[in-house]
Design an enzyme around this catalytic site. Structure first.
Site, mmCIF file in Angstrom:
data_model
loop_
_atom_site.group_PDB
_atom_site.id
_atom_site.type_symbol
_atom_site.label_atom_id
_atom_site.label_comp_id
_atom_site.label_asym_id
_atom_site.label_seq_id
_atom_site.Cartn_x
_atom_site.Cartn_y
_atom_site.Cartn_z
ATOM 1 N N ASP A 58 11.222 -2.166 -4.720
ATOM 2 C CA ASP A 58 10.946 -3.430 -4.008
ATOM 3 C C ASP A 58 12.261 -4.035 -3.505
ATOM 4 O OD1 ASP A 58 7.949 -4.631 -5.330
ATOM 5 O OD2 ASP A 58 9.003 -3.003 -6.318
ATOM 6 N N GLU A 81 9.472 -11.235 0.347
ATOM 7 C CA GLU A 81 8.919 -11.567 -0.970
ATOM 8 C C GLU A 81 10.010 -11.710 -2.021
ATOM 9 O OE1 GLU A 81 6.090 -8.794 -2.682
ATOM 10 O OE2 GLU A 81 6.129 -9.871 -4.594
ATOM 11 N N ASP A 125 6.853 -7.847 3.162
ATOM 12 C CA ASP A 125 6.524 -7.414 1.800
ATOM 13 C C ASP A 125 7.047 -5.984 1.686
ATOM 14 O OD1 ASP A 125 5.499 -6.685 -0.635
ATOM 15 O OD2 ASP A 125 3.516 -7.569 -0.277
ATOM 16 N N LEU A 127 7.229 -3.884 -0.632
ATOM 17 C CA LEU A 127 6.389 -2.943 -1.383
ATOM 18 C C LEU A 127 5.186 -3.734 -1.872
ATOM 19 C CD1 LEU A 127 7.686 -0.345 -4.019
ATOM 20 C CD2 LEU A 127 5.394 -1.330 -4.036
ATOM 21 N N THR A 130 2.831 -3.323 -6.158
ATOM 22 C CA THR A 130 3.870 -2.939 -7.125
ATOM 23 C C THR A 130 3.270 -2.522 -8.469
ATOM 24 O OG1 THR A 130 5.436 -4.415 -6.073
ATOM 25 C CG2 THR A 130 5.966 -3.720 -8.297
ATOM 26 N N HIS A 205 -5.641 -8.294 -10.624
ATOM 27 C CA HIS A 205 -5.509 -9.761 -10.678
ATOM 28 C C HIS A 205 -6.878 -10.436 -10.665
ATOM 29 C CE1 HIS A 205 -1.591 -8.445 -8.810
ATOM 30 N NE2 HIS A 205 -1.142 -9.221 -9.764
ATOM 31 N N GLY A 227 -3.255 -3.819 -3.890
ATOM 32 C CA GLY A 227 -2.546 -4.037 -2.632
ATOM 33 C C GLY A 227 -3.389 -4.684 -1.552
ATOM 34 N N LYS A 231 -6.047 -2.623 0.961
ATOM 35 C CA LYS A 231 -7.446 -3.057 1.110
ATOM 36 C C LYS A 231 -7.802 -3.266 2.588
ATOM 37 C CE LYS A 231 -7.258 -5.961 -2.568
ATOM 38 N NZ LYS A 231 -6.432 -5.285 -3.602
ATOM 39 N N ASP A 254 1.803 -10.847 2.174
ATOM 40 C CA ASP A 254 0.741 -9.879 1.893
ATOM 41 C C ASP A 254 -0.248 -9.789 3.047
ATOM 42 O OD1 ASP A 254 1.247 -9.087 -0.916
ATOM 43 O OD2 ASP A 254 0.954 -11.224 -1.313
HETATM 44 N N1 LIG Z 1 -1.364 -13.171 -9.393
HETATM 45 C C1 LIG Z 1 -0.519 -12.495 -8.625
HETATM 46 N N2 LIG Z 1 0.791 -12.465 -8.917
HETATM 47 C C2 LIG Z 1 1.657 -11.795 -8.126
HETATM 48 N N3 LIG Z 1 1.292 -11.114 -7.016
HETATM 49 C C3 LIG Z 1 0.017 -11.127 -6.685
HETATM 50 C C4 LIG Z 1 -0.957 -11.796 -7.468
HETATM 51 N N4 LIG Z 1 -2.168 -11.605 -6.897
HETATM 52 C C5 LIG Z 1 -1.939 -10.855 -5.815
HETATM 53 N N5 LIG Z 1 -0.627 -10.568 -5.666
HETATM 54 C C6 LIG Z 1 0.001 -9.814 -4.568
HETATM 55 O O1 LIG Z 1 -1.012 -9.515 -3.626
HETATM 56 C C7 LIG Z 1 -1.250 -8.108 -3.587
HETATM 57 C C8 LIG Z 1 -2.745 -7.864 -3.507
HETATM 58 O O2 LIG Z 1 -3.339 -8.287 -4.712
HETATM 59 P P1 LIG Z 1 -4.285 -7.327 -5.533
HETATM 60 O O3 LIG Z 1 -3.680 -5.963 -5.571
HETATM 61 O O4 LIG Z 1 -4.410 -7.983 -6.868
HETATM 62 O O5 LIG Z 1 -5.550 -7.354 -4.742
HETATM 63 C C9 LIG Z 1 -0.639 -7.581 -4.862
HETATM 64 O O6 LIG Z 1 -0.336 -6.219 -4.718
HETATM 65 C C10 LIG Z 1 0.557 -8.469 -5.021
HETATM 66 O O7 LIG Z 1 1.559 -8.093 -4.067
HETATM 67 P P2 LIG Z 1 2.905 -7.280 -4.553
HETATM 68 O O8 LIG Z 1 2.434 -6.006 -5.170
HETATM 69 O O9 LIG Z 1 3.604 -7.100 -3.260
HETATM 70 O O10 LIG Z 1 3.611 -8.191 -5.498
HETATM 71 MG MG LIG Z 2 2.302 -7.850 -1.846
HETATM 72 MG MG LIG Z 3 5.268 -8.764 -5.954
HETATM 73 MG MG LIG Z 4 5.555 -6.795 -2.804
#
Ligand SMILES: Nc1ncnc2c1ncn2[C@@H]1O[C@H](COP(=O)(O)O)[C@@H](O)[C@H]1OP(=O)(O)O
Ligand SMILES: [Mg+2]
Ligand SMILES: [Mg+2]
Ligand SMILES: [Mg+2]
Length: 320
Positions: A58, A81, A125, A127, A130, A205, A227, A231, A254
């Site tokens: 990242d 980010e 973003d 990555l 993550t 999440h 991600g 999606k 995102d």
């Molecule tokens: N509660 C959270 N805390 C941190 N990042 C989040 C959270 N919810 C969603 N994200 C970010 O949004 C993306 C999509 O959410 P999800 O995969 O849960 O559907 C995650 O990959 C993450 O991005 P990132 O991986 O860049 O930190």
């Molecule tokens: Mg993200």
């Molecule tokens: Mg992140």
């Molecule tokens: Mg990220």
């Protein structure tokens, strides 16, 4: 090095030049991500908790993207980010200036031609996905570069560094991109099946509200994957009808690039109330009122109307 066509480049609109350069830059960032995973030391740091991780991939991918964009387009506003890190990057992280030839196939629509470099906000973003990256779910990972102007997504680049990683004989990795009103490239758009309802949502999440919203939609199938970029790719390739995340957590970096590409094809991405997200430089980073996206040809309002009242109340906009 100057190259043929470089004098012509000045007449290409800024949005398209930034997008074209971002295609090449995202490819370099993807190589850096793959290299770090191959080397095996991810250098994982917890940000706000165990479901909010950051790795060396990242950090390095963001440094690569920001350094290249700032070098080629000094008047952009760039919001990433991860924490800003102005240390010089290795020479081989710097890519050749100018647009990737693949990006020259798209025509910039008239509405975007007058936008100047200083009016553009780039949401990075480095990555996305993550958590899944650290768990080896590599096809959930994307690199997202969203190009906004006037508060709206104008163009987007999504790189999937591990596209086809389970099919080693196929080409590895891909970059898709799109210009709002100017089309998309890098993949084959497909419509989701007409006889079922497939909803994609978070894998790592989830909350009570996330589950209540899903139940109310009575889907035939739920795809819980990582991600935001991944999606939206499922929507673009006809694997799901809607992406529903009734929770804060997703941020502007995102959603910006995915929204640009989805709307370029006639799909929609809003908050859970059906309200447009904003991408000005001074907006709140958090998409505090959730995310609801639908594939092209799917009725967005149908989904908005079925979000239960308790979910809507739990995700009220702050200013009333
Ligand atoms: N509660 C959270 N805390 C941190 N990042 C989040 C959270 N919810 C969603 N994200 C970010 O949004 C993306 C999509 O959410 P999800 O995969 O849960 O559907 C995650 O990959 C993450 O991005 P990132 O991986 O860049 O930190
Ligand atoms: Mg993200
Ligand atoms: Mg992140
Ligand atoms: Mg990220």
């Amino acid at each position: 090095m100057s190259h043929p066509g470089s004098s012509k480049m000045t007449s290409v609109p800024a949005v398209q030049r930034v997008m074209g350069a971002s295609v090449r830059i995202a490819d370099r960032a993807a190589e850096i991500i793959r290299g770090i995973l191959r080397a095996g030391d991810l250098g994982i740091v917890q940000k706000t908790g165990i479901n909010d991780l950051q790795t060396e991939a990242d950090r390095s991918a963001q440094r690569c993207i920001v350094a290249n964009l700032a070098r080629q387009f000094p008047r952009l506003t760039i919001i990433g980010e991860e924490e800003p890190d102005d240390r010089p990057v290795p020479d081989d992280w710097i890519v050749e200036s100018g647009a990737d030839p693949r990006a020259e196939t798209l025509q910039c629509p008239e509405g975007l031609t007058g936008i100047t470099e200083d009016q553009i906000v780039v949401w990075v973003d480095p990555l996305d996905g993550t958590k899944e990256f650290t768990q080896g779910l590599l096809d959930h990972v994307t690199v997202l570069i969203g190009i906004a102007a006037g508060g709206e997504p104008a163009a987007g680049v999504i790189n999937q560094p591990y596209f086809n990683y389970q099919h080693p004989s196929e080409p590895q990795g891909r970059t898709i991109f799109g210009l709002r009103g100017g089309g998309v490239a890098g993949f084959e758009p497909r419509a989701p099946p007409a006889d079922s309802r497939i909803v994609t949502t978070t894998r790592s999440h989830s909350t009570g509200l996330v589950q209540s919203a899903l139940q109310a939609l009575q889907p035939d199938q739920v795809l819980a994957v990582g991600g935001a970029g991944h999606k939206v790719m499922l929507l673009l390739e006809g694997r799901a009808h809607a992406y529903v995340f009734a929770s804060p957590g997703c941020k502007k970096w995102d959603t910006c690039a995915p929204e640009a590409i989805l709307t370029a094809l006639g799909g929609r991405l809003t908050d859970i109330h059906g309200v447009q997200l904003r991408y000005e430089a001074d907006v709140q980073h958090m998409n505090a009122t959730g995310v609801l996206a639908t594939a092209p040809g799917v009725e967005h309002d149908w989904y908005v109307q079925r979000i239960p009242a308790d979910v809507r109340d739990g995700l009220k906009p702050k200013s009333g």
